[in-house]
Design a protein around this motif. Sequence first.
Motif, PDB file in Angstrom:
ATOM      1  N   UNK A   1      44.695  62.099  39.433  1.00 37.24           N
ATOM      2  CA  UNK A   1      44.764  61.343  38.185  1.00 37.24           C
ATOM      3  C   UNK A   1      44.147  59.956  38.327  1.00 37.24           C
ATOM      4  N   UNK A   2      43.984  59.473  39.560  1.00 43.05           N
ATOM      5  CA  UNK A   2      43.422  58.143  39.763  1.00 43.05           C
ATOM      6  C   UNK A   2      41.938  58.232  40.096  1.00 43.05           C
ATOM      7  N   UNK A   3      41.197  57.252  39.672  1.00 44.77           N
ATOM      8  CA  UNK A   3      39.764  57.217  39.962  1.00 44.77           C
ATOM      9  C   UNK A   3      39.517  57.136  41.457  1.00 44.77           C
ATOM     10  N   UNK A   4      40.272  56.319  42.147  1.00 48.44           N
ATOM     11  CA  UNK A   4      40.104  56.181  43.597  1.00 48.44           C
ATOM     12  C   UNK A   4      40.421  57.492  44.318  1.00 48.44           C
TER      13      UNK A   4
ATOM     14  N   UNK B   1      40.096  60.534  43.106  1.00 47.51           N
ATOM     15  CA  UNK B   1      38.987  61.462  42.864  1.00 47.51           C
ATOM     16  C   UNK B   1      37.779  61.104  43.723  1.00 47.51           C
ATOM     17  N   UNK B   2      37.504  59.802  43.867  1.00 46.83           N
ATOM     18  CA  UNK B   2      36.374  59.374  44.701  1.00 46.83           C
ATOM     19  C   UNK B   2      36.594  59.778  46.158  1.00 46.83           C
TER      20      UNK B   2
ATOM     21  N   UNK C   1      25.079  65.473  36.654  1.00 43.86           N
ATOM     22  CA  UNK C   1      26.516  65.523  36.459  1.00 43.86           C
ATOM     23  C   UNK C   1      27.150  64.464  37.350  1.00 43.86           C
ATOM     24  N   UNK C   2      28.066  63.720  36.797  1.00 45.67           N
ATOM     25  CA  UNK C   2      28.701  62.649  37.554  1.00 45.67           C
ATOM     26  C   UNK C   2      29.741  63.199  38.531  1.00 45.67           C
ATOM     27  N   UNK C   3      30.098  62.367  39.491  1.00 54.70           N
ATOM     28  CA  UNK C   3      31.109  62.753  40.477  1.00 54.70           C
ATOM     29  C   UNK C   3      32.429  63.100  39.792  1.00 54.70           C
ATOM     30  N   UNK C   4      32.823  62.280  38.827  1.00 54.45           N
ATOM     31  CA  UNK C   4      34.084  62.535  38.125  1.00 54.45           C
ATOM     32  C   UNK C   4      34.039  63.866  37.387  1.00 54.45           C
ATOM     33  N   UNK C   5      32.906  64.180  36.794  1.00 53.81           N
ATOM     34  CA  UNK C   5      32.773  65.452  36.078  1.00 53.81           C
ATOM     35  C   UNK C   5      32.897  66.626  37.033  1.00 53.81           C
ATOM     36  N   UNK C   6      32.275  66.509  38.199  1.00 60.30           N
ATOM     37  CA  UNK C   6      32.341  67.582  39.192  1.00 60.30           C
ATOM     38  C   UNK C   6      33.786  67.810  39.622  1.00 60.30           C
ATOM     39  N   UNK C   7      34.474  66.730  39.985  1.00 59.46           N
ATOM     40  CA  UNK C   7      35.864  66.842  40.435  1.00 59.46           C
ATOM     41  C   UNK C   7      36.750  67.365  39.314  1.00 59.46           C
ATOM     42  N   UNK C   8      36.562  66.858  38.103  1.00 64.87           N
ATOM     43  CA  UNK C   8      37.370  67.323  36.972  1.00 64.87           C
ATOM     44  C   UNK C   8      37.147  68.808  36.706  1.00 64.87           C
ATOM     45  N   UNK C   9      35.893  69.251  36.790  1.00 70.62           N
ATOM     46  CA  UNK C   9      35.598  70.667  36.581  1.00 70.62           C
ATOM     47  C   UNK C   9      36.212  71.524  37.678  1.00 70.62           C
TER      48      UNK C   9
ATOM     49  N   UNK D   1      34.273  62.379  48.325  1.00 72.63           N
ATOM     50  CA  UNK D   1      33.665  62.028  49.616  1.00 72.63           C
ATOM     51  C   UNK D   1      34.033  63.044  50.689  1.00 72.63           C
ATOM     52  N   UNK D   2      35.290  63.496  50.702  1.00 69.98           N
ATOM     53  CA  UNK D   2      35.722  64.479  51.698  1.00 69.98           C
ATOM     54  C   UNK D   2      35.008  65.807  51.497  1.00 69.98           C
ATOM     55  N   UNK D   3      34.839  66.219  50.252  1.00 74.45           N
ATOM     56  CA  UNK D   3      34.159  67.493  49.965  1.00 74.45           C
ATOM     57  C   UNK D   3      32.696  67.411  50.397  1.00 74.45           C
ATOM     58  N   UNK D   4      32.034  66.326  50.051  1.00 73.87           N
ATOM     59  CA  UNK D   4      30.614  66.180  50.371  1.00 73.87           C
ATOM     60  C   UNK D   4      30.390  66.018  51.866  1.00 73.87           C
ATOM     61  N   UNK D   5      31.261  65.295  52.557  1.00 71.27           N
ATOM     62  CA  UNK D   5      31.044  65.029  53.978  1.00 71.27           C
ATOM     63  C   UNK D   5      31.469  66.182  54.888  1.00 71.27           C
ATOM     64  N   UNK D   6      32.206  67.159  54.353  1.00 74.17           N
ATOM     65  CA  UNK D   6      32.662  68.296  55.167  1.00 74.17           C
ATOM     66  C   UNK D   6      32.349  69.624  54.481  1.00 74.17           C
ATOM     67  N   UNK D   7      31.054  69.926  54.302  1.00 78.40           N
ATOM     68  CA  UNK D   7      30.730  71.196  53.633  1.00 78.40           C
ATOM     69  C   UNK D   7      31.112  72.381  54.499  1.00 78.40           C
TER      70      UNK D   7
END
Length: 56
Positions: A37-40, A42-43, A1-9, A47-53
Motif C-alpha cells: 500500500x505504500x509507495x516505498x 512497492x519501490x 508502463x510505470x513501475x507502480x503500474x507493473x507492481x499494481x498489475x 527493485x527486488x524483483x528486477x535485481x533477482x530474476x
Amino acid sequence: MSKDSIINNLFRVASNMFTQFNTEEPLISEKTKVILKTTEGRKELYKKIISNPIPF
C-alpha cells in the motif's frame, strides 16, 4: 508502463489467482498488504524483483 503500474498489475493478478484457492491461512499476509500500500514498499519490491530474476 510505470513501475507502480507493473507492481499494481502483478498484485491484482496474484490476488485474483489466490482468491480461487480455499485455504485456512491467507496467501497474502497482512504485512505484505501493508507494504504494497505504500509507495516505498512497492519501490522496494520492484527493485527486488528486477535485481533477482528467476530464469524459466
